[in-house]
Design a protein around this motif. Structure first.
Motif, PDB file in Angstrom:
ATOM      1  N   TYR A  82       0.755  -1.040  -0.147  1.00  0.00           N
ATOM      2  CA  TYR A  82      -0.164  -0.010   0.080  1.00  0.00           C
ATOM      3  C   TYR A  82       0.830   1.109   0.125  1.00  0.00           C
ATOM      4  CZ  TYR A  82      -3.819  -3.126   1.406  1.00  0.00           C
ATOM      5  OH  TYR A  82      -4.532  -4.180   1.135  1.00  0.00           O
ATOM      6  N   ASP A  83       0.437   2.224  -0.962  1.00  0.00           N
ATOM      7  CA  ASP A  83       1.403   3.410  -0.952  1.00  0.00           C
ATOM      8  C   ASP A  83       1.287   4.350   0.357  1.00  0.00           C
ATOM      9  OD1 ASP A  83       1.979   2.932  -3.550  1.00  0.00           O
ATOM     10  OD2 ASP A  83       0.094   3.942  -4.344  1.00  0.00           O
ATOM     11  N   ASP A  84       0.355   4.234   1.052  1.00  0.00           N
ATOM     12  CA  ASP A  84       0.211   5.172   2.377  1.00  0.00           C
ATOM     13  C   ASP A  84       0.269   4.349   3.402  1.00  0.00           C
ATOM     14  OD1 ASP A  84      -2.277   3.738   2.083  1.00  0.00           O
ATOM     15  OD2 ASP A  84      -3.382   5.430   2.496  1.00  0.00           O
ATOM     16  N   ALA A  85       1.080   3.109   3.493  1.00  0.00           N
ATOM     17  CA  ALA A  85       1.349   2.277   4.562  1.00  0.00           C
ATOM     18  C   ALA A  85       2.488   2.157   4.992  1.00  0.00           C
ATOM     19  CB  ALA A  85       0.472   0.875   4.483  1.00  0.00           C
ATOM     20  N   SER A  86       3.216   2.279   6.128  1.00  0.00           N
ATOM     21  CA  SER A  86       4.508   1.861   6.259  1.00  0.00           C
ATOM     22  C   SER A  86       4.521   1.378   7.931  1.00  0.00           C
ATOM     23  CB  SER A  86       5.296   3.152   6.599  1.00  0.00           C
ATOM     24  OG  SER A  86       4.700   4.291   7.543  1.00  0.00           O
ATOM     25  N   ASN A  87       5.468   0.575   8.223  1.00  0.00           N
ATOM     26  CA  ASN A  87       5.617  -0.259   9.578  1.00  0.00           C
ATOM     27  C   ASN A  87       4.617  -0.732  10.139  1.00  0.00           C
ATOM     28  OD1 ASN A  87       7.312  -1.155  11.191  1.00  0.00           O
ATOM     29  ND2 ASN A  87       8.339   0.872  12.057  1.00  0.00           N
TER      30      ASN A  87
END
Length: 349
Positions: free
Chosen positions: A181-186
Motif C-alpha cells: 500500500y502506498d500510504d502504509a508503513s511499518n
C-alpha cells in the motif's frame, strides 16, 4: 484488489461448532468405506485409535469433517505447528500421523523420510460485525483496513509467532502490506501489541466472548465459523505461488531455537509416523477429502503432492481414496503444484 467477504446467511455452523467445543484434544469415533481395521500385519491392537497430532487451524476440519470419512476410531490433538514439531522432537508425543501448517517444519526439526503437501490457505482479516470496532472495519473494507486497525478503537487478536506458523505469517503479511500500500508503513509497529496474542485454537472464539473485534487469521478459520472477513491482495496474503519470488520470499522470522523461516506460499503437510492399514486409510481420507474445501481451505488440482521416499502402499491408498483432485475441485488459485511454503536455515526450533 479483492473486497471483503460476507458470512453465509444465519449462524447455524457457528452454533454447531460452539456446541462441539473448542478444546485442543478431541476424541472421535467414526466410520469409512474401506473397512480397514487397525491391526493384523503390523501387530497393533485391533480397534486402537489412529492418533493425529495436527496444526490448530485444522482442528474443526478434522473433528467435524474427517470424522464421517473414516471407519476406524481417530484421536485428534491440535496445537500451533511449531509446538507440534517440538513435542515430537522432544519425545513428548508419538502420533500415528502428524500434520503441520508449514512444511518447513518437516525439514527441521522433524525431518521425516517423506510427506504429502495436501492443502493451502490464505491470511485474511476476520472481524466481528456485531461490535463497534468490527463495524468500523467493515466500513473501511479492503482498501483501508490497515488504517482502521491502527486505531485504538479496534481490538486485534493474533497468535504467537514462536508457537505457530500463523503467528509468523501475520508478521509476514503486515510487512508485505507495508510495502504493497502506498500510504502504509511499518504496520507491524503500528498494529501489534503483546497483549493481542491468543492460542491458535481459541483465536476466533474470542469474538464470541467479546475480547476482540478483529483477528489476523487463516481464511478457513473465518469460513468455518461464518464470520465476515476481508480478502487481502495476493501479494500480501501468502496464497499465490506466482508471488513467491518477488514478494513472499523477501520476509523472514527467526524462531527461538535459531531456525529462520522465510516467507512462501502457505502449504500444509502431513506424514505417517507409525504405519498400519488403518493409519494409511485415515491418512488418505485426510489428505484427499473434499471436507477441506468445505472448511475453507484452498485446494489445487495437483494436491496432494509428495516429497521424499513415499511408500507405494501409501500412494495406492491415496489413489483409492480420491487420488489427485479433479479440475472441478481446485480452488481459485488454479492448478499450481504443492510447492514448499518456506525455506529454512539455521538451528532447530
Amino acid at each position: 484488489m479483492r473486497e471483503q467477504r460476507r458470512r453465509p446467511t444465519g449462524r447455524s455452523r457457528r452454533a454447531f461448532l460452539q456446541a462441539a467445543g473448542a478444546a485442543g484434544l478431541v476424541g472421535l469415533t467414526g466410520c469409512v468405506g474401506s473397512g480397514a481395521e487397525r491391526g493384523g500385519n503390523d501387530g497393533t491392537a485391533r480397534d486402537a485409535p489412529v492418533s493425529i497430532l495436527a496444526a490448530g487451524s485444522l482442528q474443526n476440519a478434522l473433528s467435524n469433517g474427517l470424522e464421517p470419512a473414516v471407519d476406524v476410531p481417530i484421536q485428534v490433538e491440535t496445537h500451533g505447528s511449531a509446538t507440534v514439531a517440538r513435542l515430537i522432537d522432544e519425545g513428548k508425543r508419538d502420533p500415528d500421523i502428524v500434520s503441520v501448517a508449514d512444511v518447513a517444519l518437516f525439514e527441521k526439526p522433524l525431518s521425516p523420510p517423506w510427506h504429502a503437501v495436501f492443502t493451502s490457505n490464505a491470511v485474511v482479516i476476520a472481524y466481528n460485525p456485531d461490535t463497534k470496532g468490527g463495524k468500523r472495519l467493515a466500513e473501511a473494507g479492503a482498501r483501508e483496513w490497515y488504517k482502521t486497525m491502527a486505531s485504538d478503537d479496534v481490538r486485534i487478536g493474533r497468535t504467537d509467532p514462536d508457537r505457530d506458523p500463523l503467528g509468523y505469517r501475520t508478521l509476514f503479511t503486515l510487512e508485505l502490506a507495508s510495502r504493497y500500500y502506498d500510504d502504509a508503513s511499518n504496520l507491524r509497529r503500528k498494529l501489534l501489541k503483546q497483549d493481542q496474542i491468543y492460542p491458535e485454537t481459541a483465536l476466533i472464539s474470542r469474538f464470541e466472548s467479546g475480547s476482540i473485534d478483529a483477528a489476523i487469521a487463516y481464511r478457513n478459520m473465518a469460513v468455518e465459523r461464518d464470520y465476515d472477513y476481508i480478502d487481502l491482495p495476493d501479494e500480501v496474503d501468502l496464497s499465490n505461488p506466482e508471488h513467491e519470488d518477488e514478494w513472499y520470499s523477501t520476509v523472514s522470522y527467526s524462531l527461538p531455537g535459531g531456525q529462520t523461516v522465510h516467507g512462501g506460499p502457505i502449504s500444509y503437510g502431513s506424514t505417517i509416523r507409525k504405519t498400519s492399514d488403518a493409519a494409511r486409510n485415515v491418512f488418505a481420507a485426510h489428505t484427499t477429502g473434499d471436507y477441506l474445501d468445505e472448511y475453507g481451505f484452498l485446494l489445487r488440482e495437483r494436491f496432494p503432492t509428495y516429497e521424499g521416499d513415499v511408500p507405494q502402499r501409501v500412494k495406492r491408498a491415496t489413489v483409492q481414496s480420491g487420488g489427485n483432485r479433479p479440475a472441478g475441485a481446485q480452488s481459485m488459485l488454479g492448478s499450481a503444484p504443492g510447492e514448499p511454503s518456506s525455506v529454512v536455515s539455521g538451528g532447530r526450533s
